[in-house]
Design a protein around this motif. Structure first.
Motif, PDB file in Angstrom:
ATOM      1  N   SER A   2       0.796  -1.040  -0.345  1.00 57.47           N
ATOM      2  CA  SER A   2       0.387   0.103   0.026  1.00 57.47           C
ATOM      3  C   SER A   2       0.640   0.928   0.266  1.00 57.47           C
ATOM      4  CB  SER A   2      -0.686   0.068   1.201  1.00 57.47           C
ATOM      5  OG  SER A   2      -0.320   0.295   2.381  1.00 57.47           O
ATOM      6  N   LEU A   3       0.325   2.727  -0.153  1.00 50.53           N
ATOM      7  CA  LEU A   3       0.662   3.163  -0.581  1.00 50.53           C
ATOM      8  C   LEU A   3       1.347   3.707   1.641  1.00 50.53           C
ATOM      9  CD1 LEU A   3      -1.815   5.821  -2.422  1.00 50.53           C
ATOM     10  CD2 LEU A   3       1.040   5.486  -3.146  1.00 50.53           C
ATOM     11  N   ILE A   7       5.447   4.119   1.371  1.00 46.65           N
ATOM     12  CA  ILE A   7       5.736   5.474   2.008  1.00 46.65           C
ATOM     13  C   ILE A   7       5.693   6.217   3.173  1.00 46.65           C
ATOM     14  CG2 ILE A   7       5.152   8.391   1.339  1.00 46.65           C
ATOM     15  CD1 ILE A   7       4.895   7.298  -1.745  1.00 46.65           C
ATOM     16  N   ASN A   8       7.015   5.879   3.955  1.00 49.40           N
ATOM     17  CA  ASN A   8       7.136   6.547   5.354  1.00 49.40           C
ATOM     18  C   ASN A   8       6.904   7.372   6.362  1.00 49.40           C
ATOM     19  OD1 ASN A   8       8.456   3.444   5.992  1.00 49.40           O
ATOM     20  ND2 ASN A   8      10.203   5.049   5.786  1.00 49.40           N
ATOM     21  N   ASP A   9       6.566   8.873   5.219  1.00 50.69           N
ATOM     22  CA  ASP A   9       6.071   9.700   5.659  1.00 50.69           C
ATOM     23  C   ASP A   9       4.513   9.993   5.455  1.00 50.69           C
ATOM     24  OD1 ASP A   9       8.103  10.694   6.261  1.00 50.69           O
ATOM     25  OD2 ASP A   9       8.333  12.483   4.903  1.00 50.69           O
ATOM     26  N   PHE A  10       4.302   9.222   4.418  1.00 51.21           N
ATOM     27  CA  PHE A  10       2.529   9.244   4.304  1.00 51.21           C
ATOM     28  C   PHE A  10       2.093   8.467   5.520  1.00 51.21           C
ATOM     29  CE2 PHE A  10      -0.978   6.930   2.286  1.00 51.21           C
ATOM     30  CZ  PHE A  10      -2.060   8.389   1.828  1.00 51.21           C
ATOM     31  N   GLY A  15      -1.473   7.418  10.143  1.00 51.88           N
ATOM     32  CA  GLY A  15      -1.180   7.162  11.559  1.00 51.88           C
ATOM     33  C   GLY A  15      -2.118   5.714  11.311  1.00 51.88           C
ATOM     34  N   ASP A  16      -3.352   6.512  12.486  1.00 48.83           N
ATOM     35  CA  ASP A  16      -3.911   4.068  12.410  1.00 48.83           C
ATOM     36  C   ASP A  16      -4.853   4.493  11.665  1.00 48.83           C
ATOM     37  OD1 ASP A  16      -2.617   3.819  15.208  1.00 48.83           O
ATOM     38  OD2 ASP A  16      -4.445   4.695  16.467  1.00 48.83           O
ATOM     39  N   HIS A  75       6.932  14.588  -1.629  1.00 47.82           N
ATOM     40  CA  HIS A  75       7.235  14.062  -2.652  1.00 47.82           C
ATOM     41  C   HIS A  75       8.355  15.030  -2.466  1.00 47.82           C
ATOM     42  CE1 HIS A  75       8.867  12.903  -6.872  1.00 47.82           C
ATOM     43  NE2 HIS A  75       8.320  12.415  -6.299  1.00 47.82           N
ATOM     44  N   GLU A  76       7.662  16.518  -2.505  1.00 52.20           N
ATOM     45  CA  GLU A  76       8.882  17.782  -3.069  1.00 52.20           C
ATOM     46  C   GLU A  76       9.757  17.316  -1.904  1.00 52.20           C
ATOM     47  OE1 GLU A  76       5.568  20.827  -2.881  1.00 52.20           O
ATOM     48  OE2 GLU A  76       5.621  19.959  -4.966  1.00 52.20           O
TER      49      GLU A  76
END
Length: 84
Positions: A2-3, A7-10, A15-16, A75-76
């Motif tokens: 999954s996204l 993507i850790n920051d996402f 969160g949960d 991404h930026e």
């Protein structure tokens, strides 16, 4: 994958909560993952957000739009030299 998980920051942002893009828009989530790390992601995001008057599209719920904008911001931040 999954996204949210790729993507850790996402994942941190969500969160949960589950990602609406992962859950309700799997093709879009796959395309975002495919373009992640490449300049083409900006063109793809713009294509998602701009409504052509000749096309009849429903649009996204606010929560899905928020996820798209957050992904663009992440991404930026991660790839600052790629922004047009």
């Amino acid at each position: 994958m999954s996204l949210k998980n790729s993507i850790n920051d996402f994942g941190t942002f969500l969160g949960d909560k589950e990602s609406l893009l992962d859950k309700n828009y799997p093709r879009i989530a796959e395309m975002l993952k495919l373009h992640w790390g490449y300049i083409e992601i900006y063109q793809y995001i713009n294509k998602l957000l701009i409504v052509d008057k000749d096309r009849n599209r429903q649009g996204f719920p606010v929560e899905a739009l928020q996820e798209i904008y957050i992904l663009q911001e992440i991404h930026e931040k991660l790839f600052p030299d790629m922004r047009k």
